[in-house]
Design a protein around this motif. Structure first.
Motif, mmCIF file in Angstrom:
data_model
loop_
_atom_site.group_PDB
_atom_site.id
_atom_site.type_symbol
_atom_site.label_atom_id
_atom_site.label_comp_id
_atom_site.label_asym_id
_atom_site.label_seq_id
_atom_site.Cartn_x
_atom_site.Cartn_y
_atom_site.Cartn_z
ATOM 1 N N VAL A 1 0.826 -1.063 0.148
ATOM 2 C CA VAL A 1 0.117 -0.029 -0.029
ATOM 3 C C VAL A 1 0.864 1.183 -0.154
ATOM 4 O O VAL A 1 1.735 1.352 1.104
ATOM 5 N N PRO A 2 0.916 2.014 -1.005
ATOM 6 C CA PRO A 2 1.757 3.347 -1.281
ATOM 7 C C PRO A 2 1.532 4.454 -0.424
ATOM 8 O O PRO A 2 1.616 5.604 -1.067
ATOM 9 N N PHE A 3 0.937 4.332 0.767
ATOM 10 C CA PHE A 3 0.696 5.213 1.524
ATOM 11 C C PHE A 3 1.051 5.369 3.130
ATOM 12 O O PHE A 3 1.072 4.228 3.457
ATOM 13 N N GLU A 4 1.406 6.264 3.580
ATOM 14 C CA GLU A 4 1.825 6.250 4.942
ATOM 15 C C GLU A 4 0.659 6.479 5.763
ATOM 16 O O GLU A 4 -0.200 6.323 5.509
ATOM 17 N N ALA A 5 0.911 5.906 7.157
ATOM 18 C CA ALA A 5 -0.204 6.131 8.171
ATOM 19 C C ALA A 5 -0.966 7.424 7.973
ATOM 20 O O ALA A 5 -0.374 8.418 7.616
ATOM 21 N N VAL A 6 -2.131 7.515 8.481
ATOM 22 C CA VAL A 6 -3.080 8.323 8.527
ATOM 23 C C VAL A 6 -2.489 9.429 9.536
ATOM 24 O O VAL A 6 -2.088 9.061 10.820
ATOM 25 N N ARG A 7 -2.530 10.697 9.020
ATOM 26 C CA ARG A 7 -1.936 11.631 10.063
ATOM 27 C C ARG A 7 -3.254 12.712 10.475
ATOM 28 O O ARG A 7 -4.125 13.055 9.500
ATOM 29 N N PRO A 8 -3.114 13.482 11.522
ATOM 30 C CA PRO A 8 -4.092 14.332 11.895
ATOM 31 C C PRO A 8 -4.151 15.497 10.950
ATOM 32 O O PRO A 8 -2.976 15.948 10.450
ATOM 33 N N VAL A 9 -5.177 15.941 11.167
ATOM 34 C CA VAL A 9 -5.232 17.510 10.435
ATOM 35 C C VAL A 9 -5.974 18.464 11.235
ATOM 36 O O VAL A 9 -6.728 18.055 12.076
ATOM 37 N N PRO A 10 -5.846 19.646 10.990
ATOM 38 C CA PRO A 10 -6.238 20.861 12.006
ATOM 39 C C PRO A 10 -7.643 20.868 11.922
ATOM 40 O O PRO A 10 -8.382 20.445 10.689
ATOM 41 N N ALA A 11 -8.242 21.254 12.881
ATOM 42 C CA ALA A 11 -9.575 21.406 12.882
ATOM 43 C C ALA A 11 -10.186 22.366 11.933
ATOM 44 O O ALA A 11 -9.589 23.456 11.579
ATOM 45 N N GLY A 12 -11.300 21.917 11.217
ATOM 46 C CA GLY A 12 -11.761 23.112 10.225
ATOM 47 C C GLY A 12 -11.153 22.921 8.712
ATOM 48 O O GLY A 12 -11.254 23.374 7.972
ATOM 49 N N ALA A 13 -10.074 21.728 8.605
ATOM 50 C CA ALA A 13 -9.475 21.586 7.491
ATOM 51 C C ALA A 13 -10.457 21.063 6.272
ATOM 52 O O ALA A 13 -11.622 20.785 6.331
ATOM 53 N N ASP A 14 -10.252 21.721 5.145
ATOM 54 C CA ASP A 14 -11.031 21.361 3.885
ATOM 55 C C ASP A 14 -10.660 20.197 3.339
ATOM 56 O O ASP A 14 -10.101 19.374 3.950
ATOM 57 N N ALA A 15 -11.705 19.781 2.269
ATOM 58 C CA ALA A 15 -11.578 18.378 1.815
ATOM 59 C C ALA A 15 -10.150 18.000 1.367
ATOM 60 O O ALA A 15 -9.806 16.627 1.682
ATOM 61 N N TYR A 16 -9.568 18.784 0.946
ATOM 62 C CA TYR A 16 -8.041 18.342 0.182
ATOM 63 C C TYR A 16 -6.923 18.050 1.340
ATOM 64 O O TYR A 16 -6.290 17.205 1.316
ATOM 65 N N ASP A 17 -7.151 18.876 2.321
ATOM 66 C CA ASP A 17 -6.185 18.614 3.652
ATOM 67 C C ASP A 17 -6.604 17.414 4.245
ATOM 68 O O ASP A 17 -5.915 16.562 4.662
ATOM 69 N N ARG A 18 -8.103 17.033 4.281
ATOM 70 C CA ARG A 18 -8.298 15.690 4.919
ATOM 71 C C ARG A 18 -8.048 14.636 4.233
ATOM 72 O O ARG A 18 -7.741 13.523 4.714
ATOM 73 N N LEU A 19 -8.156 14.697 2.951
ATOM 74 C CA LEU A 19 -7.833 13.504 1.788
ATOM 75 C C LEU A 19 -6.178 13.411 1.903
ATOM 76 O O LEU A 19 -5.759 12.378 1.983
ATOM 77 N N ALA A 20 -5.691 14.358 2.039
ATOM 78 C CA ALA A 20 -4.021 14.431 2.136
ATOM 79 C C ALA A 20 -3.673 13.751 3.521
ATOM 80 O O ALA A 20 -2.684 12.826 3.309
ATOM 81 N N GLY A 21 -4.404 14.205 4.352
ATOM 82 C CA GLY A 21 -4.037 13.517 5.786
ATOM 83 C C GLY A 21 -4.229 12.141 5.839
ATOM 84 O O GLY A 21 -3.380 11.461 6.463
ATOM 85 N N TRP A 22 -5.565 11.667 5.230
ATOM 86 C CA TRP A 22 -5.910 10.341 5.132
ATOM 87 C C TRP A 22 -4.895 9.447 4.514
ATOM 88 O O TRP A 22 -4.469 8.123 4.870
ATOM 89 N N LEU A 23 -3.873 9.975 3.452
ATOM 90 C CA LEU A 23 -3.153 9.228 2.507
ATOM 91 C C LEU A 23 -1.741 9.392 3.086
ATOM 92 O O LEU A 23 -0.957 9.074 2.503
ATOM 93 N N GLY A 24 -1.618 10.038 4.447
ATOM 94 C CA GLY A 24 -0.161 9.973 4.949
ATOM 95 C C GLY A 24 0.662 11.289 4.769
ATOM 96 O O GLY A 24 1.455 11.435 5.239
ATOM 97 N N ARG A 25 -0.044 12.349 4.166
ATOM 98 C CA ARG A 25 0.658 13.520 3.882
ATOM 99 C C ARG A 25 0.776 14.263 5.396
ATOM 100 O O ARG A 25 -0.322 14.370 6.282
ATOM 101 N N GLU A 26 1.663 15.288 5.538
ATOM 102 C CA GLU A 26 2.017 16.206 6.585
ATOM 103 C C GLU A 26 0.923 17.454 6.236
ATOM 104 O O GLU A 26 1.392 17.965 5.333
#
Length: 200
Positions: A174-199
């Motif tokens: 699976v080419p994704f890192e562990a799910v990372r937290p995102v700030p409160a009120g994050a938009d859909a792109y930030d939440r997707l990025a966090g789900w796929l392991g982006r900081e």
């Protein structure tokens, strides 16, 4: 959005309208990349902006080849693209990609990729729309978010990722890192990025 979703696969019966939106949005973003930002880092840590653009152009051509033939010899990034030539290179690649999948019959045809064999519609959803939307965030973040992004696309892909790439399904294969937290009120792109392991 008029596309319907198969409740057993989570894949739209015809993901091409989503693909059209995703690649058009990315093309608009690529068009505003300044030449002096090509060496900047991106959240996709193995790529700077130039390398990410090369990856996106190559990915669109690979997706087109799958649509054209049902299989693909994965290509590397294009060579010889001038600093001011990335927009034209991506426009050419996305036009080929869209044309390659114009035949409705290709949505049900099996395609072969390195992670398995799937109907074309499944590949377009997971291999092209998700990839394009995610890397759009990478590029947008690297450039300081110069353009507004289509939030519905990210919401749809986040729903798909939460179902088929759950938090516990990471690691080998699976080419994704562990799910990372995102700030409160994050938009859909930030939440997707966090789900796929982006900081975020």
């Amino acid at each position: 959005m008029s596309a319907t979703t198969d409740v057993t696969t989570g894949v739209t019966a015809d993901p091409r309208p989503l693909l059209d939106r995703a690649v058009a949005q990315l093309a608009g973003l690529v068009a505003v990349v300044p030449a002096d930002r090509l060496g900047d880092p991106t959240p996709c840590t193995e790529f700077d902006v130039r390398a990410l653009l090369g990856h996106l152009v190559a990915g669109a051509h690979d997706g087109a080849e799958l649509g054209e033939t049902g299989t693909v010899e994965w290509s590397g990034p294009p060579e010889g693209v001038a600093d001011d030539g990335w927009s034209a290179a991506y426009e050419e690649a996305r036009a080929r990609l869209v044309a390659a999948w114009a035949d409705d019959a290709k949505l049900a045809r099996t395609v072969k990729v390195e992670w398995g064999e799937f109907p074309g519609a499944v590949y377009l959803t997971s291999g092209m729309v998700l990839e394009t939307v995610t890397h759009t965030w990478d590029l947008s973040r690297a450039l300081g978010h110069p353009l507004p992004l289509d939030q519905e696309l990210a919401e749809l892909m986040l729903g798909w990722a939460e179902r088929f790439l759950p938090a516990g399904r990471r690691g080998e294969g699976v080419p994704f890192e562990a799910v990372r937290p995102v700030p409160a009120g994050a938009d859909a792109y930030d939440r997707l990025a966090g789900w796929l392991g982006r900081e975020v």
